[in-house]
Design a protein around this motif. Structure first.
Motif, PDB file in Angstrom:
ATOM      1  N   SER A  20     -14.507   7.520  -4.257  1.00  0.00           N
ATOM      2  CA  SER A  20     -14.298   6.832  -2.977  1.00  0.00           C
ATOM      3  C   SER A  20     -13.016   6.004  -2.977  1.00  0.00           C
ATOM      4  CB  SER A  20     -15.498   5.915  -2.674  1.00  0.00           C
ATOM      5  OG  SER A  20     -16.678   6.663  -2.509  1.00  0.00           O
ATOM      6  N   ASN A  21     -12.123   6.270  -3.926  1.00  0.00           N
ATOM      7  CA  ASN A  21     -10.888   5.484  -4.025  1.00  0.00           C
ATOM      8  C   ASN A  21     -10.083   5.496  -2.741  1.00  0.00           C
ATOM      9  OD1 ASN A  21     -11.202   4.445  -6.564  1.00  0.00           O
ATOM     10  ND2 ASN A  21      -9.921   5.980  -7.598  1.00  0.00           N
ATOM     11  N   ASP A  22     -10.098   6.628  -2.046  1.00  0.00           N
ATOM     12  CA  ASP A  22      -9.291   6.737  -0.829  1.00  0.00           C
ATOM     13  C   ASP A  22      -9.801   5.820   0.282  1.00  0.00           C
ATOM     14  OD1 ASP A  22     -11.619   8.423  -0.790  1.00  0.00           O
ATOM     15  OD2 ASP A  22     -10.857   9.328   1.066  1.00  0.00           O
ATOM     16  N   LYS A  23     -11.042   5.336   0.160  1.00  0.00           N
ATOM     17  CA  LYS A  23     -11.614   4.475   1.211  1.00  0.00           C
ATOM     18  C   LYS A  23     -11.660   3.007   0.827  1.00  0.00           C
ATOM     19  CE  LYS A  23     -14.978   7.468   1.110  1.00  0.00           C
ATOM     20  NZ  LYS A  23     -16.273   8.159   1.255  1.00  0.00           N
ATOM     21  N   GLN A  24     -11.235   2.656  -0.404  1.00  0.00           N
ATOM     22  CA  GLN A  24     -11.308   1.264  -0.842  1.00  0.00           C
ATOM     23  C   GLN A  24     -10.132   0.425  -0.359  1.00  0.00           C
ATOM     24  OE1 GLN A  24     -12.732   0.227  -4.826  1.00  0.00           O
ATOM     25  NE2 GLN A  24     -13.150   2.382  -5.208  1.00  0.00           N
ATOM     26  N   GLY A  25      -9.132   1.058   0.190  1.00  0.00           N
ATOM     27  CA  GLY A  25      -7.974   0.322   0.660  1.00  0.00           C
ATOM     28  C   GLY A  25      -8.124  -0.140   2.100  1.00  0.00           C
ATOM     29  N   SER A  26      -7.057  -0.737   2.599  1.00  0.00           N
ATOM     30  CA  SER A  26      -7.037  -1.237   3.980  1.00  0.00           C
ATOM     31  C   SER A  26      -5.999  -0.491   4.787  1.00  0.00           C
ATOM     32  CB  SER A  26      -6.710  -2.734   3.979  1.00  0.00           C
ATOM     33  OG  SER A  26      -5.404  -2.953   3.447  1.00  0.00           O
ATOM     34  N   VAL A  27      -6.003  -0.705   6.085  1.00  0.00           N
ATOM     35  CA  VAL A  27      -4.920  -0.265   6.972  1.00  0.00           C
ATOM     36  C   VAL A  27      -4.432  -1.503   7.721  1.00  0.00           C
ATOM     37  CG1 VAL A  27      -5.691   2.121   7.221  1.00  0.00           C
ATOM     38  CG2 VAL A  27      -6.632   0.371   8.728  1.00  0.00           C
ATOM     39  N   TYR A  28      -3.380  -1.345   8.474  1.00  0.00           N
ATOM     40  CA  TYR A  28      -2.736  -2.493   9.103  1.00  0.00           C
ATOM     41  C   TYR A  28      -3.707  -3.323   9.935  1.00  0.00           C
ATOM     42  CZ  TYR A  28       1.108  -5.118  11.223  1.00  0.00           C
ATOM     43  OH  TYR A  28       1.958  -6.111  11.623  1.00  0.00           O
ATOM     44  N   HIS A  29      -4.460  -2.653  10.811  1.00  0.00           N
ATOM     45  CA  HIS A  29      -5.330  -3.411  11.712  1.00  0.00           C
ATOM     46  C   HIS A  29      -6.542  -3.992  10.995  1.00  0.00           C
ATOM     47  CE1 HIS A  29      -7.233   0.651  12.018  1.00  0.00           C
ATOM     48  NE2 HIS A  29      -8.340  -0.054  12.083  1.00  0.00           N
ATOM     49  N   SER A  30      -7.044  -3.332   9.930  1.00  0.00           N
ATOM     50  CA  SER A  30      -8.189  -3.906   9.223  1.00  0.00           C
ATOM     51  C   SER A  30      -7.783  -5.183   8.487  1.00  0.00           C
ATOM     52  CB  SER A  30      -8.787  -2.888   8.247  1.00  0.00           C
ATOM     53  OG  SER A  30      -7.917  -2.607   7.175  1.00  0.00           O
ATOM     54  N   ASP A  31      -6.553  -5.221   7.975  1.00  0.00           N
ATOM     55  CA  ASP A  31      -6.065  -6.443   7.341  1.00  0.00           C
ATOM     56  C   ASP A  31      -5.883  -7.567   8.359  1.00  0.00           C
ATOM     57  OD1 ASP A  31      -5.986  -6.144   4.598  1.00  0.00           O
ATOM     58  OD2 ASP A  31      -4.065  -5.095   4.607  1.00  0.00           O
ATOM     59  N   LEU A  32      -5.492  -7.221   9.565  1.00  0.00           N
ATOM     60  CA  LEU A  32      -5.358  -8.251  10.607  1.00  0.00           C
ATOM     61  C   LEU A  32      -6.719  -8.848  10.961  1.00  0.00           C
ATOM     62  CD1 LEU A  32      -2.701  -6.736  13.056  1.00  0.00           C
ATOM     63  CD2 LEU A  32      -2.452  -8.736  11.581  1.00  0.00           C
ATOM     64  N   PHE A  33      -7.737  -7.991  11.067  1.00  0.00           N
ATOM     65  CA  PHE A  33      -9.085  -8.491  11.333  1.00  0.00           C
ATOM     66  C   PHE A  33      -9.557  -9.402  10.207  1.00  0.00           C
ATOM     67  CE2 PHE A  33      -9.769  -4.991  14.477  1.00  0.00           C
ATOM     68  CZ  PHE A  33     -10.233  -5.780  15.512  1.00  0.00           C
TER      69      PHE A  33
END
Length: 467
Positions: free
Chosen positions: A216-229
């Motif tokens: 599940s490594n590909d899903k453990q990171g963030s994207v721009y908008h998730s970091d803003l939330f």
């Protein structure tokens, strides 16, 4: 050929009957227990007018509600909005982060009112509750939210409810030992909330270790908008932390001092976090993970000493140190814990709550041991440490020793309790996701289709991908 939903997943995550059954049965149990035991306290009861006359009070403004409710509002927002949004950094687990935080907190505050009530406000066979009980219940649930951060994305909602049931119980026991038997001061919960909650969660995630989590490594990171939330959660927590640390302090100078100490520590922590986040990156760029989390460590670390005479510059020093320790922890200790000790800490609670919580306990012990009547004044000295009754002969050095003992007790309770609860949660009956489906909302949530939802369709072919 269409791929079946969650192909290769050996575990049954179907919740249609299990989750409703647990939620409904447990809520019925809460209703019964509240009906038997819980009643309004004197200041919330309709007999307040009589109580007011007996206490020679002339105005309703003397009701504790008017002193405590503003702080209660702030703490409540921290638990449900602050913690919920802070954990929304995972790019495909936003629903699970804020939704399951909502679920465990809503159940936890009910169970906490009962457990803490039996220990602290049980009179004539009844638990008498007021606004301070609500604050303390939120504090208790705060420790559960902290533990949730370690296992975020790797557990089912039923596992979270079971963990909440056990952790609230153990938290209440630990809190009673520290505050009532050892008579320690811990206004902001560096020991009772953060140290206990963090090491409990770390022990649970160690027991639930998943050797194949790299799937599940590909899903453990963030994207721009998730970091803003997630940053929204950070800002709510950062702004309201002075209220958190001062919410149940004595009216007057202690509460005032707790807010100031926390305010100063948080401010200093931001600067050292920014500095070390840049310093520890090869290109000198800031890492949003550090900014979202390590900037809050100063609030954790002054929790125990918040209402003591730590002084504003002392608070700045604590915040300065914690910003460094927490940021270094994210860079070096989190990978070490996972690779060598098999502790898979999703949110890095070891860096935000565990280490700063220990620092807070140590700072509290030193500050208590160094207290003098010259600094506090004779009456202030007695009031600050509640050196009355059976404790009137206790000296500052002895108090410092008991403060240190409180750290040890919290650690032992957290580690032993976390190991026990982790073993219970490891049973193959709770509907937890397989390793390849961790950090994935689509396992337990209906995910709406939008222009960014294509990532989910590999798990749900019934929903066609956007063209």
């Amino acid at each position: 050929m269409e791929r079946p939903r969650h192909q290769g997943m050996a575990k049954n995550t179907y919740m249609r009957w299990r989750l409703p059954l647990v939620c409904l049965l447990w809520e019925v149990a809460m209703i019964v227990l509240f009906g038997v035991f819980v009643r309004f306290g004197p200041e919330a009861d309709a007999h307040w007018e009589e109580e007011k006359r007996e206490m020679n009070l002339t105005s309703d403004i003397e009701n504790d509600f008017y002193f405590r409710y503003p702080s209660f509002q702030d703490v409540h927002v921290m638990i449900f909005v602050g913690f919920g949004f802070l954990m929304m950094f995972l790019k495909r687990y936003g629903f699970g982060a804020v939704g399951f935080n909502f679920l465990l907190a809503a159940f936890g505050i009910q169970w906490a009112l009962l457990m803490q009530g039996w220990f602290h406000s049980f009179k004539n066979g009844k638990i008498l509750i007021g606004v301070e009980n609500l604050i303390n219940a939120d504090f208790c649930v705060g420790s559960v939210c902290i533990a949730f951060g370690a296992i975020l994305g790797k557990t089912s909602p039923i596992q979270l409810l079971v963990m909440t049931l056990f952790q609230v119980t153990l938290f209440s026991v630990n809190e009673y030992i520290l505050l009532n038997l050892l008579h320690v001061k811990d206004a902001g919960g560096s020991m009772t909330i953060h140290t206990f909650g963090a090491y409990f969660g770390l022990m649970v995630t160690r027991i639930l270790y998943r050797p194949n989590l790299e799937q599940s490594n590909d899903k453990q990171g963030s994207v721009y908008h998730s970091d803003l939330f997630a940053m929204i959660g950070t800002l709510y927590l950062w702004m309201y932390w002075p209220s958190f640390n001062s919410a149940i302090s004595e009216h007057g100078d202690a509460q005032h001092r707790a807010a100031i100490n926390t305010y100063c520590s948080l401010a200093a922590c931001v600067l050292t976090t920014m500095a070390f986040s840049s310093m520890l990156q090869k290109k000198g760029k800031l890492d949003m993970v550090h900014i979202q989390n390590a900037t809050l460590a100063g609030g954790v670390a002054v929790g125990t000493s918040a209402e003591m005479m730590l002084t504003p510059y002392g608070s700045l020093i604590v915040g300065f140190i914690c910003g460094i320790v927490s940021t270094v922890g994210y860079v070096y200790l989190t990978p070490f814990l996972e690779s060598r000790l098999h502790i898979q800490d999703t949110c890095g609670i070891h860096n935000l709550h565990a280490m700063p919580g220990l620092i807070g306990g140590i700072v509290g012990a030193i500050t208590a041991a160094a207290a003098t009547e010259d600094v506090y004044g004779k009456e202030g000295f007695i009031k600050a440490f509640d050196f009355t009754g059976v404790y009137q002969t206790r000296t500052p050095s002895v108090q410092g020793g008991f403060q240190a003992a409180g750290i040890v007790v919290s650690l032992l309770m957290a580690i032993a309790g976390g190991a026990l609860v982790g073993a219970v949660l490891k049973l193959p009956i709770w509907g937890d996701p397989a390793a390849e489906n961790c950090f994935e909302d689509d396992v337990y949530w209906e995910v709406p289709e939008d222009e960014e939802s294509d990532a989910y369709h590999m798990h749900n072919p019934d929903k066609p991908a956007s063209p």
